[in-house]
Design an enzyme around this catalytic site. Structure first.
Site, mmCIF file in Angstrom:
data_model
loop_
_atom_site.group_PDB
_atom_site.id
_atom_site.type_symbol
_atom_site.label_atom_id
_atom_site.label_comp_id
_atom_site.label_asym_id
_atom_site.label_seq_id
_atom_site.Cartn_x
_atom_site.Cartn_y
_atom_site.Cartn_z
ATOM 1 N N ASP A 119 24.184 -1.489 -37.144
ATOM 2 C CA ASP A 119 24.672 -2.530 -36.254
ATOM 3 C C ASP A 119 23.512 -2.896 -35.327
ATOM 4 O O ASP A 119 22.694 -2.031 -34.994
ATOM 5 C CB ASP A 119 25.865 -1.988 -35.456
ATOM 6 C CG ASP A 119 26.278 -2.917 -34.337
ATOM 7 O OD1 ASP A 119 26.546 -4.094 -34.610
ATOM 8 O OD2 ASP A 119 26.303 -2.455 -33.178
ATOM 9 N N ASP B 237 32.765 -1.257 -35.498
ATOM 10 C CA ASP B 237 31.946 -0.549 -36.478
ATOM 11 C C ASP B 237 32.716 0.580 -37.160
ATOM 12 O O ASP B 237 32.270 1.111 -38.181
ATOM 13 C CB ASP B 237 30.699 0.052 -35.801
ATOM 14 C CG ASP B 237 29.784 -1.010 -35.223
ATOM 15 O OD1 ASP B 237 29.597 -2.040 -35.893
ATOM 16 O OD2 ASP B 237 29.271 -0.817 -34.110
ATOM 17 N N ASP C 281 28.184 1.654 -32.898
ATOM 18 C CA ASP C 281 28.662 2.198 -31.623
ATOM 19 C C ASP C 281 29.986 1.605 -31.153
ATOM 20 O O ASP C 281 30.566 2.080 -30.175
ATOM 21 C CB ASP C 281 27.611 1.991 -30.530
ATOM 22 C CG ASP C 281 27.384 0.511 -30.213
ATOM 23 O OD1 ASP C 281 27.725 -0.342 -31.067
ATOM 24 O OD2 ASP C 281 26.877 0.210 -29.124
#
Length: 619
Positions: free
Chosen positions: A320, A517, A513
């Site tokens: 990410d 996700d 995080d």
């Protein structure tokens, strides 16, 4: 207490064995040696028999372990009158067993020492403002606590008064103290410096970062690697195969090798000792526990040994972007103003205006420039456009480039160039005349750059997944050296991206995080969460980087590689010793005592080899 009793009896067995060696009277000598074998080995043999019974009941089929082989070997030696060798076999086997437990527990103690570091008491303010000392377990969210200098922070919370210099090594593995002030987050289990501060509790004692670390590490202890679990399943099959071969070995002596029956029985007992898979059984578990323990002390937490073992097999890692590869907050990277304005005064006015906004870009601008005391209080904020304010007869505007119609072509060109670099550009105008621009960007973490370089050197493909525009994503990726970017991704599409990667580059890891996700973390072969991430992301992940330091990925990969190499070394050594002893036995070049020494010696070497992972690695 039970284990101490077993060791006391073992020592009594050693003394009795020595006494038996010194006595020449045959019956007394034999009695002492048999007694030594029984006293020294009863606990170990009983454990093996009970474990066999329990495993057999659980699996509903005969599931013996290596202790059974040793017991049979000792009984066989006694039956043929080899009392000295029977006693020596049990003494060495039981002694090695106790040493194995000690050495294995050493790696576990490295982990469970975390429990001893858990805070027990807290100084809580009462409704009247007085202080009371209470157990940490009775603290509630919202309670206000006082943390004295040198004291342990009892639970997670935020500072509400004072400043602190906190040693967060228990949480992050980072030895350098962190300076914190009012509004900053603090973690239970960390150590305060020389100041006193007040804090407000934000999490219950079982939901703190420290508590989750302990829970994860305990979970990892009970989760063996794939290799370890295969070995554990293989042990009863191996023992049953040995028991099935025993009659063949016994009969082969007289009928094929022309041994006497006495020699054949003795060599069958030596064979039992030789093929006992002690070292094989210990090949993976100590190494796994040591690797997990070492990484836990350095801020990388694994929920199971299998995830650590799998790390070295990865073909790709999807990241990410925001908050993972980047800092998660924008900073000012560029600023340009026309030559006929007083830049110092203008930036003071800009800062005073932005101080009236809570937008992330405004916070970045305020942080970048020096504190402003320009008395601007009436600032008009048009959502999606920018800020406008009047000061000393002039109108000041800060906003997106699209808001301004008449702009110097040089500014337009420069803004376009900065935008292609993935930066957000705002114009600054005085009385509708654009006199400057400010560019901001969520910059890549320095730890991310080193991590990406490491992964590429080891043929692991880094992939960026971002909801940002392709141009922004590619700009950050170029800075980090990432070649593959999947941009404009909606949160629910991240799982699809991970699955697509798995079709060509399995196994795949995912690093993130946020709540969005979590599904991708759960679907990847190895899910890796940032320590500052949401509880949901941490809960579903297989690994947590406590300090949000991506360079620790390189460290974990190194430990994974070394652990797998050590396990292979151990397996080869253990099997080589078995083969060697079997061959020497056929050639009648070894006896029970030497067989035990070689066999148990190799077991200890295997365990000590695994404990090398307790030595801290450096990425």
């Amino acid at each position: 207490m039970k284990k101490n009793k077993a060791i006391i009896f073992y020592m009594l067995g050693v003394i009795t064995f020595i006494g038996g060696l010194l006595i020449t009277q045959p019956i007394a000598r034999a009695a002492l040696l048999v007694f030594a074998a029984i006293v020294a080995g009863y606990q170990v043999i009983a454990e093996g028999i009970m474990a066999t019974i329990q495993a057999t009941r659980k699996r509903r089929r005969f599931s013996p372990n290596i202790h059974l082989l040793m017991a049979l070997a000792a009984l066989g030696a006694i039956a043929i009158g080899s009392f000295e060798e029977a006693a020596m076999l049990i003494l060495i086997f039981a002694g090695a067993h106790f040493l194995e437990e000690y050495v294995e527990n050493k790696s576990r103690k490295e982990i469970t020492a975390l429990l001893a570091m858990a805070p027990q008491e807290a100084r809580r303010y009462t409704d009247t403002g007085a202080l009371e000392v209470v157990p940490v377990t009775v603290l509630n969210i919202g309670d206000q606590l006082q943390i004295l200098n040198g004291a342990q922070v009892p639970t997670d919370g935020v500072i509400i008064a004072g400043t602190a210099s906190l040693n967060e090594a228990a949480i992050s593995g980072e030895s350098i103290p962190r300076e914190k002030q009012t509004g900053d987050e603090v973690f239970g289990g960390t150590i305060n410096g020389k100041s006193t501060f007040d804090m407000r509790v934000t999490k219950s004692s079982d939901e703190t970062v420290f508590a989750k670390i302990v829970q994860m590490v305990q979970s990892a202890q009970d989760s063996p690697t794939k290799t370890a679990s295969v070995i554990q399943r293989f042990e009863p099959i191996y023992v049953k195969a040995v028991l099935a071969v025993l009659p063949i070995v016994l009969l082969a002596g007289p009928f094929l090798l022309h041994w006497s029956w006495a020699t054949s029985i003795y060599r069958t007992i030596v064979f039992l000792v030789a093929v006992s898979p002690c070292a094989l059984a210990a090949s993976a578990v100590p190494a796994t526990l040591s690797g997990i323990s070492s990484l836990a002390r350095q801020g990388v937490l694994f929920k199971g040994g299998s995830y650590l073992a799998n790390l070295t097999q990865l073909k790709a890692i999807a990241f990410d972007k925001t908050g993972t590869l980047t800092e998660g907050v924008p900073v000012v990277t560029d600023s340009e103003f026309v030559s006929d304005v007083d830049e110092a005064t203008l930036t003071q006015i800009i800062t005073a205006m932005e101080m009236q906004s809570n937008h992330p870009l405004a916070n970045a601008i305020v942080s970048h420039y020096s504190k402003s005391d320009v008395p601007i209080t009436d600032v008009h904020n048009e959502i999606g456009k920018g800020l406008t304010a009047e000061y000393q007869g002039h109108t000041y505007t800060i906003g997106k480039p699209q808001r301004f119609k008449q702009v110097d072509p040089a500014f337009r060109k420069r803004a376009a160039t900065l935008s292609k670099q993935g930066k957000t550009v705002v114009f600054v105008a005085v009385d509708q005349r654009v006199v400057g621009l400010i560019a901001l960007m969520d910059q890549a973490k320095s730890s991310a750059k080193s991590a990406i370089n490491y992964l590429k050197r080891h043929d692991i493909q880094p992939v960026m997944i971002t909801g940002d525009a392709q141009q922004t994503g590619e700009a950050v990726a170029a800075d980090l050296g990432i070649e593959q970017v999947v941009a404009n991704v909606m949160p629910e599409q991240k799982v699809a991206v991970v699955r697509e990667l798995q079709t060509t580059m399995r196994p795949v890891a995912m690093v993130g995080d946020g709540v969005n996700d979590a599904p991708a973390l759960a679907n990847a072969e190895v899910g890796i969460a940032m320590g500052s991430g949401t509880d949901v992301a941490i809960d579903v992940a297989d690994v947590v980087l406590v300090e949000n330091d991506l360079s620790r990925l390189a460290l974990a990969h190194q430990v994974s590689t070394k652990m797998n190499r050590i396990v292979i070394e151990n397996l080869l050594l253990s099997m080589a010793v078995v083969v060697m002893l079997v061959v020497l036995n056929v050639l009648q070049l070894t006896n029970i005592a030497w067989g035990v020494m070689f066999h148990e010696g190799s077991t200890l070497i295997v365990i000590l080899n695994g404990l090398r992972l307790l030595i801290p690695q450096r990425a």
